[in-house]
Design an enzyme around this catalytic site. Structure first.
Site, PDB file in Angstrom:
ATOM      1  N   HIS A   1      -5.618   2.825   1.115  1.00  0.00           N
ATOM      2  CA  HIS A   1      -5.097   4.652   1.582  1.00  0.00           C
ATOM      3  C   HIS A   1      -5.874   4.951   2.536  1.00  0.00           C
ATOM      4  CE1 HIS A   1      -2.424   2.852  -1.898  1.00  0.00           C
ATOM      5  NE2 HIS A   1      -3.520   3.782  -2.723  1.00  0.00           N
TER       6      HIS A   1
ATOM      7  N   ASP B   1       0.947  -1.267   0.046  1.00  0.00           N
ATOM      8  CA  ASP B   1      -0.099  -0.146   0.813  1.00  0.00           C
ATOM      9  C   ASP B   1       0.909   0.843   0.224  1.00  0.00           C
ATOM     10  OD1 ASP B   1      -1.916   1.931   1.107  1.00  0.00           O
ATOM     11  OD2 ASP B   1      -2.957   1.273   1.589  1.00  0.00           O
ATOM     12  N   HIS B   2       0.850   1.635  -1.299  1.00  0.00           N
ATOM     13  CA  HIS B   2       2.119   2.473  -0.929  1.00  0.00           C
ATOM     14  C   HIS B   2       2.017   3.914  -0.533  1.00  0.00           C
ATOM     15  CE1 HIS B   2       0.244   4.594  -4.378  1.00  0.00           C
ATOM     16  NE2 HIS B   2       0.446   5.887  -4.038  1.00  0.00           N
TER      17      HIS B   2
END
Ligand SMILES: NC(=O)C1=CN([C@@H]2O[C@H](COP(=O)(O)OP(=O)(O)OC[C@H]3O[C@@H](n4cnc5c(N)ncnc54)[C@H](OP(=O)(O)O)[C@@H]3O)[C@@H](O)[C@H]2O)C=CC1
Ligand SMILES: O=C1O[C@H](COP(=O)(O)O)[C@@H](O)[C@H](O)[C@H]1O
Length: 514
Positions: free
Chosen positions: A268, A205-206
C-alpha cells in the site's frame, strides 16, 4: 481491435471521457471464493459482492462458489453471507436482490491440497455455469494464507478449471502479500505464470481501489494548479502515514513473522509513493500507468545508514479510546518472545530530476493514536518571514494533505493574517471533503476491484514488476532489522516508538499530528 476512423473525421477529445462515464456492468460469470470463511471474505468480499448486485452491476445469473475446509453445506454458506451482508454491506438490504444472489450461491467443502476436493469444485462450478448461463467465464479469488497460493494455482490447472474454451475467460485474483521477499515473489510468480497468461492475473492491492487513492492522479494530472509546484523546487519533504488504532486481532497466524513493513509498506505505502512520485502517463491505460509507477519505484533509494533512516516498534499495553488494551506479546497466538514489528518508519529518496534530495518518510503502525491514512506534501518555508510571529504546526511550512481515510478529501494549509490590529500570521486550512462536494457515494475498494476483475479492466492492479521492485526496496531493510535486535516497545494509543521521532528530529523535521 482499433475502431476504424472515417477519412477526414475529426477526433472527438471527449470520446474517452464519455466512455469512462458509461455504467460498467459485469457480464455473465462465476466467482469462486477460496477462504470464504475468513476475515476478509466476511468483512469485505461478501458485502462488496452484495453491494455490486444491489447497484445492478452484476448480471442476474451471476454465480458464487465458496470453498473452505469446514463441514458445511450450501445453507451454512448462505447464512454466513447473509450475516456478513447485514453487518458490513454499504447499501441497504433488499430482499429481492438477496434472493437472486443467493440462488446462485454454492459451497464446496474441501482441502486445498486434495485432488478429490478440486474435482468436486470443478463439477460444482460447471453445473452452476450450466444452470445460470454464465458462458464458461470463471474468476478465482485466493483469499487465503499466502503460503497456500501455489497449491491452489496448481490445483486449478490439474482439475482443468484454469483452462478456458472459445471466447470464455479465466481470471485469478491473488491477495497480498505476493511473496514475503523478492525471491519468494519470483517463485510464486513462476507458478502463476505457468498456469495463467499475464492478462488473466489480478494482484490485489486494495488501496488502489480506494477513491481517494485514484484521486491522486486526477488531482495531479487533471489540474494545472498543483503540477508546477509538485517537485523539488517547492516540496521540502513528503510524509505518507497509514496509522491504525486496532491491534492484530484474530489475525495472529498471518501477522506474526510478517510484520508491519511487509504487511503494508511493501504494497500500500509504496504504491502511494509511486502515485505521488511518478510522471504523467501518456494515457490512462494499464500499461502506461504501470510503466510510470515502475519508473518511480526503480528510482527509489534507501538511506545510507539504515540505523538512522529507519525505525521499528512493537506495541505494548496501553489505552485506546479510554479502554485498557493488551500488548502485542499478550495477544492470542503470538509467541511470548516474538520479534515482529507492528510499527515501521522508513526514509526513502526518489532519484529523479523531479525529486532528487526530497525525503519521502513512510510510517505505519497498529495501536496508534487513531486510524488515519494520509499523504502530506510539506512545502519549503517562504524565503524570508517578514511577519514577526508565525504559529504553525510545521514550522511555517505550507502543506497539501491528501486525506485517504477517514474523512476523505484534500486539505491545503497555509498562513493567514489573524484578524486584529497586530500583523500576526497563523496556519489555516482550506478543505475539500468528498461528502460535502459530491452526492455520489464512494464504492468500497473491494467493490470496485471485484467489478474490474469481472469486466477485465486491469489499471488498478499492480503487475509483477511493481511487486518485485517493492521487494527490492524492502528486502535490505528487513535483512538489516533481522540482524539488529528487537523492535522498540511503544505504548498502545501513542504515536509510535521514540526512535521514529528521533529519526525525524535528526533531519530537523517532525511527524505531522494527523
Ligand atoms: N483480513 C484483512 O483485513 C485483510 C486480509 N488480506 C489478505 O487476505 C487473505 C485472507 O486473509 P484473512 O481472511 O484475514 O485470513 P483468515 O485466516 O481469516 O482466513 C483464511 C481462510 O483460508 C481458509 N483456509 C486456510 N487453510 C486452508 C486449507 N488448507 N484448505 C482450505 N481452506 C483453508 C480458511 O478456511 P477454514 O479455516 O474454514 O478452512 C479461511 O476461510 C490473506 O492473503 C491476507 O493477507 C488483505 C488485506 C486485508
Ligand atoms: O492490507 C491490510 O490492510 C488493513 C487496513 O486496511 P484499511 O483499508 O482499513 O486501511 C490492515 O489492517 C491489514 O493489517 C493489512 O493486511
Amino acid at each position: 481491435m482499433k475502431e476504424p476512423v472515417m477519412p477526414g473525421a475529426v477526433p472527438n477529445p471527449l470520446r474517452n471521457v464519455l466512455d469512462r462515464r458509461l455504467p460498467r456492468i459485469a457480464g455473465p460469470s462465476v466467482l469462486v471464493l477460496f477462504g470464504v470463511t475468513g476475515d476478509l471474505a466476511r468483512k469485505k468480499l461478501l458485502p462488496a459482492i452484495y453491494d455490486l448486485a444491489n447497484r445492478g452491476l452484476l448480471p442476474p445469473g451471476f454465480g458464487l462458489v465458496g470453498f473452505a475446509r469446514r463441514d458445511w453445506v450450501d445453507q451454512d454458506f448462505a447464512q454466513l453471507a447473509y450475516e456478513a451482508v447485514k453487518e458490513h454491506a454499504r447499501t441497504p438490504f433488499r430482499e429481492d436482490v438477496w434472493r437472486q444472489l443467493s440462488e446462485g450461491m454454492r459451497f464446496v467443502q474441501g482441502e486445498l491440497g486434495d485432488d478429490a476436493s478440486f474435482d468436486e469444485l470443478a463439477r460444482c462450478v460447471r453445473q452452476l455455469d450450466a444452470d445460470r448461463g454464465t458462458g464458461g467465464n470463471y474468476a478465482f479469488y485466493l483469499s487465503l494464507p499466502p503460503k497456500l497460493f501455489p497449491t491452489v494455482v496448481k490445483q486449478l490447472r490439474r482439475s482443468g478449471l484454469a483452462e478456458s474454451e472459445g471466447e470464455a475467460w479465466r481470471r485469478v485474483i491473488i491477495e497480498k502479500p505476493f511473496g514475503h521477499d523478492l525471491e519468494s515473489a519470483k517463485e510464486l510468480n513462476a507458478v502463476v505464470d505457468d498456469v495463467f497468461p499475464p492478462q488473466s492475473v489480478f494482484r490485489i492491492d486494495h488501496y488502489l481501489g480506494k477513491e481517494t487513492v485514484q484521486n491522486i492522479m486526477a488531482l495531479r494530472f487533471a489540474n494545472t494548479l498543483f503540477e508546477p509546484i509538485w517537485n523539488r523546487g517547492y516540496v521540502d519533504h513528503v510524509q505518507i502515514t497509514m496509522a491504525e488504532d486496532i491491534g492484530v486481532g484474530g489475525r495472529a497466524g498471518y501477522y506474526d513473522g510478517i510484520g508491519a513493513a511487509r504487511d503494508v509498506i511493501q504494497n500500500h505505502l509504496l504504491q502511494l509513493l509511486a502515485l505521488v512520485a511518478m510522471e504523467e502517463p501518456i494515457s490512462f491505460t494499464a500499461d502506461a500507468i504501470r510503466a510510470e509507477k515502475e519508473k518511480a519505484l526503480s528510482a527509489v533509494t534507501l538511506p545510507e545508514d539504515l540505523s538512522r533512516g529507519t525505525a521499528r516498534g512493537q506495541y505494548a499495553a496501553g489505552w485506546q479510546g479510554g479502554t485498557p488494551v493488551i500488548g502485542y506479546l499478550d495477544e492470542e497466538g503470538i509467541p511470548a518472545d516474538s520479534g515482529t514489528d507492528t510499527y515501521a518508519a522508513i526514509k526513502l529518496g526518489v532519484n529523479t530530476r523531479r525529486w532528487a534530495g526530497v525525503p519521502f518518510y513512510l510510517r505505519t503502525g497498529k495501536r496508534l493514536g487513531r486510524r488515519v491514512t494520509e499523504v502530506a506534501l510539506v512545502f519549503q518555508s517562504a524565503p524570508q518571514q517578514v511577519f514577526g510571529q508565525t504559529e504553525t504546526e510545521e514550522l511555517g511550512a505550507n502543506s497539501l494533505v491528501l486525506r485517504i481515510q477517514p474523512d476523505e478529501g484534500v486539505t491545503l494549509r497555509f498562513g493567514s493574517k489573524v484578524p486584529g490590529a497586530s500583523m500576526e500570521v497563523r496556519d489555516v486550512s482550506m478543505d475539500f471533503t468528498y461528502g460535502q462536494s459530491f452526492t455520489e457515494a464512494s464504492p468500497e475498494a473491494y467493490e470496485r476491484l471485484i467489478l474490474d476483475v469481472l469486466i477485465g479492466d486491469p489499471p488498478l492492479f499492480p503487475r509483477q514488476e511493481e511487486v518485485e521492485l517493492s521487494w527490492r526496496i524492502l528486502d535490505p531493510i528487513e535483512e538489516y532489522w533481522a540482524k539488529n535486535g528487537r523492535p522498540e516497545q511503544y505504548e498502545s494509543g501513542t504515536w509510535g516508538p521514540s526512535s521514529a521521532h528521533e529519526m525525524m528530529a535528526r533531519d530537523g523535521r517532525q511527524w505531522r499530528r494527523p
